[in-house]
Design a protein around this motif. Structure first.
Motif, PDB file in Angstrom:
ATOM      1  N   ARG A  37       3.420 -20.727   4.258  1.00  0.00           N
ATOM      2  CA  ARG A  37       2.123 -21.418   4.252  1.00  0.00           C
ATOM      3  C   ARG A  37       1.831 -22.029   5.607  1.00  0.00           C
ATOM      4  N   ALA A  38       2.888 -22.430   6.312  1.00  0.00           N
ATOM      5  CA  ALA A  38       2.745 -22.981   7.667  1.00  0.00           C
ATOM      6  C   ALA A  38       4.126 -22.998   8.307  1.00  0.00           C
ATOM      7  N   CYS A  39       4.164 -22.938   9.634  1.00  0.00           N
ATOM      8  CA  CYS A  39       5.455 -23.016  10.322  1.00  0.00           C
ATOM      9  C   CYS A  39       5.273 -23.827  11.605  1.00  0.00           C
ATOM     10  N   GLY A  40       6.005 -24.904  11.724  1.00  0.00           N
ATOM     11  CA  GLY A  40       5.926 -25.757  12.902  1.00  0.00           C
ATOM     12  C   GLY A  40       6.527 -25.071  14.121  1.00  0.00           C
ATOM     13  N   VAL A  41       6.043 -25.458  15.289  1.00  0.00           N
ATOM     14  CA  VAL A  41       6.549 -24.915  16.558  1.00  0.00           C
ATOM     15  C   VAL A  41       7.430 -25.987  17.197  1.00  0.00           C
ATOM     16  N   CYS A  42       8.629 -25.577  17.593  1.00  0.00           N
ATOM     17  CA  CYS A  42       9.603 -26.515  18.144  1.00  0.00           C
ATOM     18  C   CYS A  42       9.949 -26.070  19.560  1.00  0.00           C
ATOM     19  N   ARG A  43      10.353 -27.022  20.400  1.00  0.00           N
ATOM     20  CA  ARG A  43      10.737 -26.667  21.760  1.00  0.00           C
ATOM     21  C   ARG A  43      11.899 -25.676  21.772  1.00  0.00           C
ATOM     22  N   THR A  44      12.743 -25.727  20.746  1.00  0.00           N
ATOM     23  CA  THR A  44      13.854 -24.766  20.663  1.00  0.00           C
ATOM     24  C   THR A  44      13.317 -23.332  20.562  1.00  0.00           C
ATOM     25  N   ASP A  45      12.184 -23.148  19.877  1.00  0.00           N
ATOM     26  CA  ASP A  45      11.573 -21.809  19.809  1.00  0.00           C
ATOM     27  C   ASP A  45      11.264 -21.310  21.218  1.00  0.00           C
ATOM     28  N   LEU A  46      10.793 -22.231  22.038  1.00  0.00           N
ATOM     29  CA  LEU A  46      10.477 -21.890  23.430  1.00  0.00           C
ATOM     30  C   LEU A  46      11.752 -21.482  24.181  1.00  0.00           C
ATOM     31  N   HIS A  47      12.840 -22.226  23.965  1.00  0.00           N
ATOM     32  CA  HIS A  47      14.111 -21.869  24.620  1.00  0.00           C
ATOM     33  C   HIS A  47      14.598 -20.488  24.162  1.00  0.00           C
ATOM     34  N   ASN A 311       1.961 -17.002  20.905  1.00  0.00           N
ATOM     35  CA  ASN A 311       2.296 -17.190  22.327  1.00  0.00           C
ATOM     36  C   ASN A 311       1.574 -18.404  22.903  1.00  0.00           C
ATOM     37  N   GLU A 312       0.288 -18.547  22.529  1.00  0.00           N
ATOM     38  CA  GLU A 312      -0.497 -19.681  23.027  1.00  0.00           C
ATOM     39  C   GLU A 312       0.087 -21.006  22.517  1.00  0.00           C
ATOM     40  N   ALA A 313       0.547 -21.003  21.267  1.00  0.00           N
ATOM     41  CA  ALA A 313       1.120 -22.232  20.697  1.00  0.00           C
ATOM     42  C   ALA A 313       2.349 -22.657  21.497  1.00  0.00           C
ATOM     43  N   LEU A 314       3.214 -21.689  21.824  1.00  0.00           N
ATOM     44  CA  LEU A 314       4.426 -22.013  22.591  1.00  0.00           C
ATOM     45  C   LEU A 314       4.080 -22.441  24.012  1.00  0.00           C
ATOM     46  N   ALA A 315       3.082 -21.787  24.607  1.00  0.00           N
ATOM     47  CA  ALA A 315       2.674 -22.167  25.964  1.00  0.00           C
ATOM     48  C   ALA A 315       2.154 -23.605  25.964  1.00  0.00           C
ATOM     49  N   ALA A 316       1.458 -23.982  24.910  1.00  0.00           N
ATOM     50  CA  ALA A 316       0.920 -25.344  24.820  1.00  0.00           C
ATOM     51  C   ALA A 316       2.051 -26.365  24.683  1.00  0.00           C
ATOM     52  N   VAL A 317       3.099 -26.001  23.931  1.00  0.00           N
ATOM     53  CA  VAL A 317       4.250 -26.906  23.813  1.00  0.00           C
ATOM     54  C   VAL A 317       4.928 -27.045  25.179  1.00  0.00           C
ATOM     55  N   LYS A 318       5.050 -25.917  25.875  1.00  0.00           N
ATOM     56  CA  LYS A 318       5.725 -25.945  27.183  1.00  0.00           C
ATOM     57  C   LYS A 318       5.001 -26.861  28.163  1.00  0.00           C
ATOM     58  N   ALA A 321       0.722 -29.820  26.293  1.00  0.00           N
ATOM     59  CA  ALA A 321      -0.725 -29.901  26.102  1.00  0.00           C
ATOM     60  C   ALA A 321      -1.097 -30.394  24.702  1.00  0.00           C
ATOM     61  N   ILE A 322      -0.081 -30.582  23.853  1.00  0.00           N
ATOM     62  CA  ILE A 322      -0.392 -30.930  22.466  1.00  0.00           C
ATOM     63  C   ILE A 322       0.019 -32.360  22.189  1.00  0.00           C
ATOM     64  N   ASN A 323      -0.872 -33.108  21.551  1.00  0.00           N
ATOM     65  CA  ASN A 323      -0.509 -34.439  21.073  1.00  0.00           C
ATOM     66  C   ASN A 323       0.011 -34.295  19.654  1.00  0.00           C
ATOM     67  N   GLY A 324       1.268 -34.677  19.451  1.00  0.00           N
ATOM     68  CA  GLY A 324       1.868 -34.469  18.142  1.00  0.00           C
ATOM     69  C   GLY A 324       2.535 -33.116  18.112  1.00  0.00           C
ATOM     70  N   ALA A 325       2.268 -32.324  17.059  1.00  0.00           N
ATOM     71  CA  ALA A 325       3.004 -31.078  16.847  1.00  0.00           C
ATOM     72  C   ALA A 325       2.061 -29.892  16.781  1.00  0.00           C
ATOM     73  N   ALA A 326       2.579 -28.720  17.163  1.00  0.00           N
ATOM     74  CA  ALA A 326       1.845 -27.461  16.972  1.00  0.00           C
ATOM     75  C   ALA A 326       2.352 -26.800  15.701  1.00  0.00           C
ATOM     76  N   VAL A 327       1.427 -26.233  14.942  1.00  0.00           N
ATOM     77  CA  VAL A 327       1.782 -25.581  13.681  1.00  0.00           C
ATOM     78  C   VAL A 327       1.086 -24.230  13.612  1.00  0.00           C
ATOM     79  N   ILE A 328       1.859 -23.204  13.234  1.00  0.00           N
ATOM     80  CA  ILE A 328       1.295 -21.861  13.089  1.00  0.00           C
ATOM     81  C   ILE A 328       1.007 -21.586  11.610  1.00  0.00           C
ATOM     82  N   VAL A 329      -0.175 -21.067  11.351  1.00  0.00           N
ATOM     83  CA  VAL A 329      -0.539 -20.718   9.975  1.00  0.00           C
ATOM     84  C   VAL A 329      -0.796 -19.216   9.903  1.00  0.00           C
ATOM     85  N   PRO A 330       0.013 -18.483   9.141  1.00  0.00           N
ATOM     86  CA  PRO A 330      -0.159 -17.035   9.103  1.00  0.00           C
ATOM     87  C   PRO A 330      -1.411 -16.615   8.333  1.00  0.00           C
TER      88      PRO A 330
END
Ligand SMILES: [Zn+2]
Ligand SMILES: [Zn+2]
Length: 330
Positions: A37-47, A311-318, A321-330
């Protein structure tokens, strides 16, 4: 199903995640199947996506803050249709020395969601039935997702730093994890001092009630009892160490640091100051944190991205650019 797939890790600006159709996961014994239903984006995903963490598989679907609905093989506690969360630790062996000592976060052969097994940047995801967590009803999917790693591991960081009620606590970096930790600290009547880069992160920290907010190079005006660092930077760890009183603790909430620079032992570590890393999480951390989150009505700030824009979500975390958390919704 549609999924975001990583085959060759590289800089996020080159769009390493490929969005394409793949076979729906086969149900294996001991697993449930989730409709994501949703999946949060974490800095570890970026690593993982950029290759700072070495690849575990030829192809992987990242994502380890999954809010999903059980669509196959529910359990008696969590039947089909239940909404559950999945976090970074996808499973442990249960038999190594660490597991037997109640330190499953340090298990010798864990599985990591979205790293050693496929994760939640997809329409469906498998999960081990004993590593899913029921979620507070008060939270919608977007609010629940960031709790599952950013929240739980941020909470574990407070435990590793041995924060006590009413103490002065420094947060170095103010991304997804810190903006949740501050709410728990306020519930514990702590004073919170925030050093972070980016004016919008400083504004967010102030609006969430930080006692003091400064830039990444500014030292808090008082000595701290505890500090937690969230940036993948050793310079930040040393800055946190420099702000501690004698006997204070720095907890490093990072799976990867660029390096640790040389520092002056006599002034920065002597005096029984401690520097500790925070590694993974236990199921107890997850359950305790989700309960506290429900009690204090913790509502993360989330910015939503469609799966096509992973990709854009991870770039924003890097780029913070995001206040709070990024979340992906399929
Ligand atoms: Zn183990
Ligand atoms: Zn994470």
């Amino acid at each position: 199903m549609k999924a975001a797939i990583l085959t060759s890790p590289r800089d996020i600006s080159t769009r390493p995640l490929e969005i394409r159709d793949v076979a729906k996961p086969e149900l294996e014994p001991g697993n449930v199947l989730l409709r994501v239903r949703a999946c949060g984006v974490c800095r570890t995903d970026l690593h993982i996506v950029e290759g700072e963490l070495p690849p575990q598989r030829q192809e992987i679907i990242p994502g380890h803050q999954i809010v999903g609905e059980i669509v196959d093989a529910g359990t008696s506690d969590l039947p089909q249709g239940s909404r559950v969360g999945v976090s970074w630790i996808g499973g442990v062996d249960g038999s190594c020395w660490y597991c037997r000592q109640n330190m499953e976060n340090l298990c010798d052969s864990p599985t990591f969601t979205g790293y050693s097994v496929n994760g939640g940047y997809a329409e469906y995801a498998p999960a081990r039935a004993d590593f899913i967590f029921p979620l507070p009803e008060a939270l919608n999917d977007m609010q629940a997702a960031p709790l599952l790693c950013a929240g739980i591991i941020g909470f574990r960081s407070l435990r590793v730093a041995e924060v006590k009620h009413g103490e002065r606590v420094g947060l170095f970096g103010f991304g997804a994890s810190a903006h949740l930790a501050i709410a728990v600290l306020h519930a514990w009547n702590c004073e919170v001092y925030v050093s972070t880069r980016g004016a919008s992160h400083r504004q967010l920290a102030a609006s969430l009630g930080a006692t003091w907010v400064g830039s990444e190079n500014e030292a808090p005006p008082v000595k701290l009892d505890r500090a937690i660092t969230f940036a993948p930077s050793g310079d930040v760890v040393v800055a946190a160490l420099a702000s501690l009183r004698k006997g204070g603790v720095v907890a490093i909430n990072a799976i990867h640091l660029d390096r640790i620079p040389q520092f002056d032992y006599d002034h920065l570590l002597w005096g029984e100051r401690q520097m500790r890393s925070v590694t993974n999480m236990t199921r107890t951390d997850a359950r305790d944190f989700l309960q506290i989150a429900a009690e204090i009505n913790l509502k993360p700030r989330a910015t939503v991205f469609s799966l096509d824009r992973a990709n854009e979500a991870l770039a924003a975390v890097k780029s913070d650019a995001i206040n709070g958390a990024a979340v992906i919704v399929p």
